[in-house]
Design a protein around this motif. Structure first.
Motif, PDB file in Angstrom:
ATOM      1  N   HIS A 211       0.848  -1.195   0.000  1.00 17.03           N
ATOM      2  CA  HIS A 211       0.000   0.000   0.000  1.00 17.03           C
ATOM      3  C   HIS A 211       0.887   1.249   0.000  1.00 17.03           C
ATOM      4  O   HIS A 211       1.860   1.313   0.751  1.00 17.03           O
ATOM      5  CB  HIS A 211      -0.909   0.038   1.230  1.00 17.03           C
ATOM      6  CG  HIS A 211      -1.938  -1.047   1.256  1.00 17.03           C
ATOM      7  ND1 HIS A 211      -3.060  -1.027   0.469  1.00 17.03           N
ATOM      8  CD2 HIS A 211      -1.996  -2.195   1.968  1.00 17.03           C
ATOM      9  CE1 HIS A 211      -3.781  -2.097   0.693  1.00 17.03           C
ATOM     10  NE2 HIS A 211      -3.153  -2.839   1.608  1.00 17.03           N
TER      11      HIS A 211
ATOM     12  N   ARG B   6     -10.916  10.438   1.266  1.00 20.18           N
ATOM     13  CA  ARG B   6     -10.799   9.823  -0.058  1.00 20.18           C
ATOM     14  C   ARG B   6     -10.241  10.840  -1.040  1.00 20.18           C
ATOM     15  O   ARG B   6     -10.482  12.037  -0.905  1.00 20.18           O
ATOM     16  CB  ARG B   6     -12.148   9.316  -0.548  1.00 20.18           C
ATOM     17  CG  ARG B   6     -12.678   8.183   0.338  1.00 20.18           C
ATOM     18  CD  ARG B   6     -13.885   7.502  -0.272  1.00 20.18           C
ATOM     19  NE  ARG B   6     -14.228   6.345   0.539  1.00 20.18           N
ATOM     20  CZ  ARG B   6     -14.597   5.178   0.057  1.00 20.18           C
ATOM     21  NH1 ARG B   6     -14.676   5.001  -1.251  1.00 20.18           N
ATOM     22  NH2 ARG B   6     -14.901   4.172   0.858  1.00 20.18           N
TER      23      ARG B   6
ATOM     24  N   CYS C 291      -4.454   8.001 -12.596  1.00 16.72           N
ATOM     25  CA  CYS C 291      -3.277   7.147 -12.642  1.00 16.72           C
ATOM     26  C   CYS C 291      -3.005   6.687 -14.073  1.00 16.72           C
ATOM     27  O   CYS C 291      -3.925   6.225 -14.761  1.00 16.72           O
ATOM     28  CB  CYS C 291      -3.485   5.921 -11.745  1.00 16.72           C
ATOM     29  SG  CYS C 291      -3.879   6.338 -10.023  1.00 16.72           S
TER      30      CYS C 291
ATOM     31  N   TYR D 262      -9.089   6.543  -4.155  1.00 14.62           N
ATOM     32  CA  TYR D 262      -8.313   5.950  -3.069  1.00 14.62           C
ATOM     33  C   TYR D 262      -8.895   6.389  -1.723  1.00 14.62           C
ATOM     34  O   TYR D 262      -9.266   7.551  -1.537  1.00 14.62           O
ATOM     35  CB  TYR D 262      -6.856   6.392  -3.130  1.00 14.62           C
ATOM     36  CG  TYR D 262      -6.005   5.567  -4.073  1.00 14.62           C
ATOM     37  CD1 TYR D 262      -5.235   4.510  -3.590  1.00 14.62           C
ATOM     38  CD2 TYR D 262      -5.965   5.850  -5.434  1.00 14.62           C
ATOM     39  CE1 TYR D 262      -4.448   3.753  -4.447  1.00 14.62           C
ATOM     40  CE2 TYR D 262      -5.189   5.094  -6.302  1.00 14.62           C
ATOM     41  CZ  TYR D 262      -4.429   4.041  -5.799  1.00 14.62           C
ATOM     42  OH  TYR D 262      -3.671   3.291  -6.649  1.00 14.62           O
TER      43      TYR D 262
ATOM     44  N   TYR E  94      -7.828   6.885   2.177  1.00 16.11           N
ATOM     45  CA  TYR E  94      -6.582   7.041   2.938  1.00 16.11           C
ATOM     46  C   TYR E  94      -6.906   7.227   4.412  1.00 16.11           C
ATOM     47  O   TYR E  94      -7.923   7.816   4.786  1.00 16.11           O
ATOM     48  CB  TYR E  94      -5.728   8.190   2.409  1.00 16.11           C
ATOM     49  CG  TYR E  94      -6.327   9.566   2.549  1.00 16.11           C
ATOM     50  CD1 TYR E  94      -6.019  10.385   3.630  1.00 16.11           C
ATOM     51  CD2 TYR E  94      -7.213  10.059   1.586  1.00 16.11           C
ATOM     52  CE1 TYR E  94      -6.560  11.646   3.754  1.00 16.11           C
ATOM     53  CE2 TYR E  94      -7.761  11.318   1.707  1.00 16.11           C
ATOM     54  CZ  TYR E  94      -7.439  12.110   2.788  1.00 16.11           C
ATOM     55  OH  TYR E  94      -7.992  13.357   2.909  1.00 16.11           O
TER      56      TYR E  94
ATOM     57  N   TYR F 297      -2.654   4.583   1.903  1.00 14.61           N
ATOM     58  CA  TYR F 297      -3.639   4.619   0.827  1.00 14.61           C
ATOM     59  C   TYR F 297      -4.016   3.203   0.401  1.00 14.61           C
ATOM     60  O   TYR F 297      -3.180   2.287   0.432  1.00 14.61           O
ATOM     61  CB  TYR F 297      -3.074   5.360  -0.397  1.00 14.61           C
ATOM     62  CG  TYR F 297      -2.975   6.852  -0.230  1.00 14.61           C
ATOM     63  CD1 TYR F 297      -3.923   7.698  -0.797  1.00 14.61           C
ATOM     64  CD2 TYR F 297      -1.930   7.420   0.491  1.00 14.61           C
ATOM     65  CE1 TYR F 297      -3.827   9.068  -0.643  1.00 14.61           C
ATOM     66  CE2 TYR F 297      -1.834   8.793   0.650  1.00 14.61           C
ATOM     67  CZ  TYR F 297      -2.786   9.603   0.080  1.00 14.61           C
ATOM     68  OH  TYR F 297      -2.696  10.962   0.231  1.00 14.61           O
ATOM     69  N   SER F 298      -5.269   3.049  -0.011  1.00 15.41           N
ATOM     70  CA  SER F 298      -5.716   1.784  -0.593  1.00 15.41           C
ATOM     71  C   SER F 298      -6.793   2.087  -1.631  1.00 15.41           C
ATOM     72  O   SER F 298      -7.557   3.048  -1.499  1.00 15.41           O
ATOM     73  CB  SER F 298      -6.267   0.836   0.476  1.00 15.41           C
ATOM     74  OG  SER F 298      -7.379   1.412   1.142  1.00 15.41           O
ATOM     75  N   ASP F 299      -6.824   1.279  -2.684  1.00 16.62           N
ATOM     76  CA  ASP F 299      -7.853   1.407  -3.711  1.00 16.62           C
ATOM     77  C   ASP F 299      -9.207   1.188  -3.060  1.00 16.62           C
ATOM     78  O   ASP F 299      -9.442   0.151  -2.438  1.00 16.62           O
ATOM     79  CB  ASP F 299      -7.603   0.364  -4.809  1.00 16.62           C
ATOM     80  CG  ASP F 299      -8.499   0.575  -6.024  1.00 16.62           C
ATOM     81  OD1 ASP F 299      -9.675   0.930  -5.848  1.00 16.62           O
ATOM     82  OD2 ASP F 299      -8.007   0.352  -7.145  1.00 16.62           O
TER      83      ASP F 299
END
Length: 266
Positions: A121, A227, A232, A240, A242, A258-260
Motif C-alpha cells: 500500500h 478519499r 493514474c 483511493y 486514505y 492509501y488503498s484502492d
C-alpha cells in the motif's frame, strides 16, 4: 473566576503534572528514601532550574507572578519537555515561544521503517509542516515527482501547489488544495516564527496565485482520513481511501496509508 487566574491555575497544574513524572535518578539526584508523592519535590526542581523554591512554589500555586523566557526555558529543560509541551508551557505563562531550531524534523528509526513494512500500500509519514519524512516505493510510484527532490526533503504541500503534475493527478485539485492549506494554517499557528513553516509559506506565496488568494481567508482544519480521486497512468481515475494515524510520541507526525477504495470495499 477571571480568565488570567484560570490560566495561572492551568500553568500550575501543568508544571505539577510534569514535575511528578520525572524521577530523581533521571536528573542525577541521589535516592532519599520513601517519598509521599511521585516525581521531584518542588525544592529539587527549583534547585535544578536555578531559582528559589519559594518563587517556584508561587508559580505552581497560580500566584500572580511573571516568568521570563529564561526561567521557562530552564524549567522546560529540567522537565524534559518536548517541543509541543514547551510551546504549551510558554503559552500558559503568557509568553510567545521562541522560534524552534531549523533542521529536519527528527523521526524515530522504528517509525521510519513502518511504510516499508506495508509496501503493498502507498504509505508515507509527514511532519507538522508536511515534509515527507519517510515513504515506501508504492508511494513513490503513485505520486509523480513527490519524492524526487534531492536538494531538500519532499513536501506534500509544496508538491500540491507548485508541482505542475499534481494539478492533473489530483482530479479534485482545488478542494483538495484548499483543505490542505487549511490544515497547514492550523499547524503553523502552533509554531509562530518557526522557520520550517515561514520558509514554506513564503515559498508558496511566491509561486502560487491560489496561495496568495486563499491564505488571507484564515481557514483552519484538523488532519483526518478521507478519499482522493487520482488520475493514474494506464488505469484512469481511481478513488483511493486514505487513513491517517498520529504518532504517539510526536502527534504532529502522521502516517498516511492509501488503498484502492474498490479493493477495500468502499
Amino acid at each position: 473566576m477571571p480568565e488570567q487566574r484560570v490560566q495561572r491555575d492551568e500553568l500550575g497544574a501543568f508544571l505539577r503534572s510534569r514535575r511528578e513524572r520525572i524521577t530523581p535518578d533521571e536528573v542525577g539526584l541521589p535516592p532519599t528514601g520513601r517519598r509521599r508523592t511521585p516525581g521531584l519535590r518542588r525544592e529539587e526542581l527549583a534547585l535544578l532550574a536555578g531559582m528559589s523554591a519559594t518563587w517556584y512554589t508561587y508559580l505552581e500555586q497560580g500566584r500572580d507572578i511573571r516568568a521570563s523566557d529564561q526561567v521557562l526555558d530552564a524549567l522546560a529543560s529540567v522537565l524534559r519537555l518536548d517541543p509541543h509541551e514547551r510551546g504549551h508551557l510558554f503559552r500558559l505563562a503568557g509568553r510567545t515561544p521562541a522560534p524552534e531550531a531549523e533542521g529536519p524534523e527528527p523521526l524515530a528509526a522504528e517509525m521510519a521503517a513502518v511504510p516499508l513494512l506495508i509496501q503493498s500500500h502507498p504509505a508515507y509519514i509527514i511532519g507538522g509542516n508536511y515534509d515527507v519524512l519517510s515513504h515506501n516505493q508504492a508511494a513513490h510510484e503513485l505520486f509523480p515527482n513527490l519524492t524526487t527532490t534531492p536538494d531538500r526533503p519532499p513536501n506534500f504541500v509544496r508538491w500540491v501547489f507548485l508541482e505542475p503534475a499534481a494539478r492533473d493527478f489530483l482530479v479534485d485539485w482545488e478542494p483538495e488544495a484548499r483543505a490542505l492549506l487549511a490544515r497547514l494554517r492550523t499547524l503553523a499557528g502552533r509554531h509562530p516564527g518557526d522557520p520550517r513553516y515561514t520558509r514554506l509559506i513564503d515559498e508558496l506565496h511566491t509561486g502560487s496565485p491560489e496561495m496568495r488568494a486563499w491564505w488571507p481567508r484564515y481557514d483552519v482544519q484538523a488532519r483526518h482520513g478521507g478519499r482522493k480521486r487520482l488520475r493514474c497512468p494506464g488505469r484512469g481515475v481511481v478513488e483511493y481511501a486514505y487513513t491517517a494515524f498520529h504518532v504517539a510520541e510526536q502527534p504532529e507526525q502522521t502516517l498516511v496509508i492509501y488503498s484502492d477504495a474498490r479493493e477495500s470495499g468502499g
